[in-house]
Design an enzyme around this catalytic site. Structure first.
Site, PDB file in Angstrom:
ATOM      1  N   ASP A   1       1.034  -0.888   0.063  1.00  0.00           N
ATOM      2  CA  ASP A   1      -0.376  -0.273  -0.312  1.00  0.00           C
ATOM      3  C   ASP A   1       0.680   1.536   0.058  1.00  0.00           C
ATOM      4  O   ASP A   1       1.875   1.193   0.432  1.00  0.00           O
ATOM      5  CB  ASP A   1      -1.075  -0.378   1.880  1.00  0.00           C
ATOM      6  CG  ASP A   1      -2.037   0.960   1.306  1.00  0.00           C
ATOM      7  OD1 ASP A   1      -2.662   1.227  -0.110  1.00  0.00           O
ATOM      8  OD2 ASP A   1      -2.352   1.606   2.144  1.00  0.00           O
TER       9      ASP A   1
ATOM     10  N   ASN B   1     -10.983  -2.427  -5.243  1.00  0.00           N
ATOM     11  CA  ASN B   1      -9.843  -1.618  -6.055  1.00  0.00           C
ATOM     12  C   ASN B   1     -10.820  -1.314  -6.985  1.00  0.00           C
ATOM     13  O   ASN B   1     -10.800  -0.269  -8.206  1.00  0.00           O
ATOM     14  CB  ASN B   1      -8.404  -2.051  -6.221  1.00  0.00           C
ATOM     15  CG  ASN B   1      -7.943  -1.784  -4.870  1.00  0.00           C
ATOM     16  OD1 ASN B   1      -7.322  -2.526  -5.007  1.00  0.00           O
ATOM     17  ND2 ASN B   1      -8.035  -0.545  -3.944  1.00  0.00           N
TER      18      ASN B   1
HETATM   19  C1  IPE Z   1      -5.359  -2.587  -0.024  1.00  0.00           C
HETATM   20  O1  IPE Z   1      -5.350  -1.026  -0.480  1.00  0.00           O
HETATM   21  C2  IPE Z   1      -5.237  -3.477  -1.652  1.00  0.00           C
HETATM   22  C3  IPE Z   1      -4.449  -3.333  -1.965  1.00  0.00           C
HETATM   23  C4  IPE Z   1      -3.115  -2.911  -1.461  1.00  0.00           C
HETATM   24  C5  IPE Z   1      -4.218  -4.121  -2.681  1.00  0.00           C
HETATM   25  P1  IPE Z   1      -5.643   0.225  -0.248  1.00  0.00           P
HETATM   26  O2  IPE Z   1      -5.818   1.458  -0.574  1.00  0.00           O
HETATM   27  O3  IPE Z   1      -7.563  -0.544  -1.188  1.00  0.00           O
HETATM   28  O4  IPE Z   1      -7.015   0.148   0.693  1.00  0.00           O
HETATM   29  P2  IPE Z   1      -7.648   0.979   1.893  1.00  0.00           P
HETATM   30  O5  IPE Z   1      -9.312   1.324   0.756  1.00  0.00           O
HETATM   31  O6  IPE Z   1      -6.646   1.890   2.407  1.00  0.00           O
HETATM   32  O7  IPE Z   1      -8.556   0.458   2.653  1.00  0.00           O
HETATM   33  C1  IPE Z   2      -1.775   0.043  -3.375  1.00  0.00           C
HETATM   34  O1  IPE Z   2      -1.677   2.189  -3.610  1.00  0.00           O
HETATM   35  C2  IPE Z   2      -1.918  -0.910  -4.255  1.00  0.00           C
HETATM   36  C3  IPE Z   2      -3.372  -0.796  -5.026  1.00  0.00           C
HETATM   37  C4  IPE Z   2      -4.069  -0.964  -3.603  1.00  0.00           C
HETATM   38  C5  IPE Z   2      -3.884  -1.451  -6.080  1.00  0.00           C
HETATM   39  P1  IPE Z   2      -2.827   2.167  -3.458  1.00  0.00           P
HETATM   40  O2  IPE Z   2      -2.686   2.694  -4.433  1.00  0.00           O
HETATM   41  O3  IPE Z   2      -3.876   1.718  -2.674  1.00  0.00           O
HETATM   42  O4  IPE Z   2      -1.579   4.277  -3.164  1.00  0.00           O
HETATM   43  P2  IPE Z   2      -2.060   5.007  -1.924  1.00  0.00           P
HETATM   44  O5  IPE Z   2      -3.358   4.298  -0.631  1.00  0.00           O
HETATM   45  O6  IPE Z   2      -3.714   5.736  -2.218  1.00  0.00           O
HETATM   46  O7  IPE Z   2      -1.433   5.338  -1.463  1.00  0.00           O
HETATM   47 MG    MG Z   3      -4.168   2.248  -0.819  1.00  0.00          MG
END
Ligand code: IPE
Ligand code: IPE
Ligand code: MG
Length: 237
Positions: free
Chosen positions: A18, A66
């Protein structure tokens, strides 16, 4: 690394990758640049875990939630996914077993085909198990398992009273694998976000204030060291 090497042997480590978006935004770059950098970190972590003698790794790459993101971002993630799935053919040489966790139904035919080839091509490998969670949700996984068991009950081949934890676990995408010993979440968020709900019942959680694209081998060493200081009791004393 010397210390990590001893303590990491045989572990199953879950990675919630993340912070890609924030990493890019802080640099004035499009969010997708963060995903590109994050994918490189993924590749290096696979290599490092292998060196450390880790038994299994699970990387959370794309959740069932997502899809709510802008289409352009989802498309960019799927493009990266294809690129890395193609690259994964190299892993065959390394004796890793690659398993995709999640509901593949909504993915493109091209991605499904690549996934099938990789899973089939690495299924007899005896090295590290690499789980990649794509369109994965812990709730979806349990629902999917319940549906499979219900189907057998409806067919008359299973008595509901025979259903136990082991049988349900055997219908999860992780069937036959050990539960994660610890789950690591960088980016500062302190939640599971639907990751391995069943399997994490007794997992240790390690949260780190680093964004995934900045995550290094040193961070993993530190996480393993923290894990080694935890006392796991599994309900005992
Ligand atoms: C969790 O991250 C999913 C992945 C790392 C693939 P998200 O960024 O989607 O989670 P939330 O929305 O912060 O809970
Ligand atoms: C994790 O990084 C990757 C996926 C969930 C696909 P994020 O895209 O959630 O990054 P932040 O949390 O918005 O910084
Ligand atoms: Mg995220």
């Amino acid at each position: 690394m010397a210390e990590s090497k001893e303590s990491a042997k045989g572990l199953h480590i879950g990675f919630i990758m993340d912070g890609n978006g924030r990493w890019a935004q802080r640099r004035g770059l499009p969010r997708t640049a963060g995903h590109t950098k994050g994918a490189q970190v993924f590749q290096d972590m696979v290599k490092y875990c292998k060196q450390l003698g880790v038994e299994a790794v699970t990387f959370y790459a794309f959740s069932t939630e997502n899809w709510k993101r802008p289409k352009s971002e989802v498309d960019a993630i799927m493009r990266l996914l294809k690129e890395y799935l193609r690259r994964a053919f190299d892993y065959k040489k390394e004796d890793n077993r690659i398993i995709i966790l999640g509901d593949k139904t909504p993915l493109s035919d091209e991605i499904k085909k690549l996934m099938a080839e990789i899973e089939e091509g690495t299924k007899d490998n005896k090295g590290m198990t690499i789980n990649v969670a794509i369109n994965y949700g812990g709730r979806e996984e349990i629902t999917h398992a319940a549906r499979a068991l219900a189907r057998r009950v409806a067919e008359g081949t299973l008595d509901p009273d025979q259903i136990d934890e082991e049988m349900l676990a055997g219908e999860l995408y992780t069937a036959g694998q050990k539960d994660p010993d610890f789950i690591l979440r960088p980016s500062g968020e302190k939640r599971l976000s639907n990751f391995m709900l069943w399997q994490s019942a007794y997992a240790e959680f390690i949260y780190m204030d680093v964004l995934w694209p900045d995550f290094t081998r040193k961070h993993l060493d530190a996480a393993i060291e923290e894990y080694c200081h935890r006392s796991r009791r599994f309900g005992g004393i």
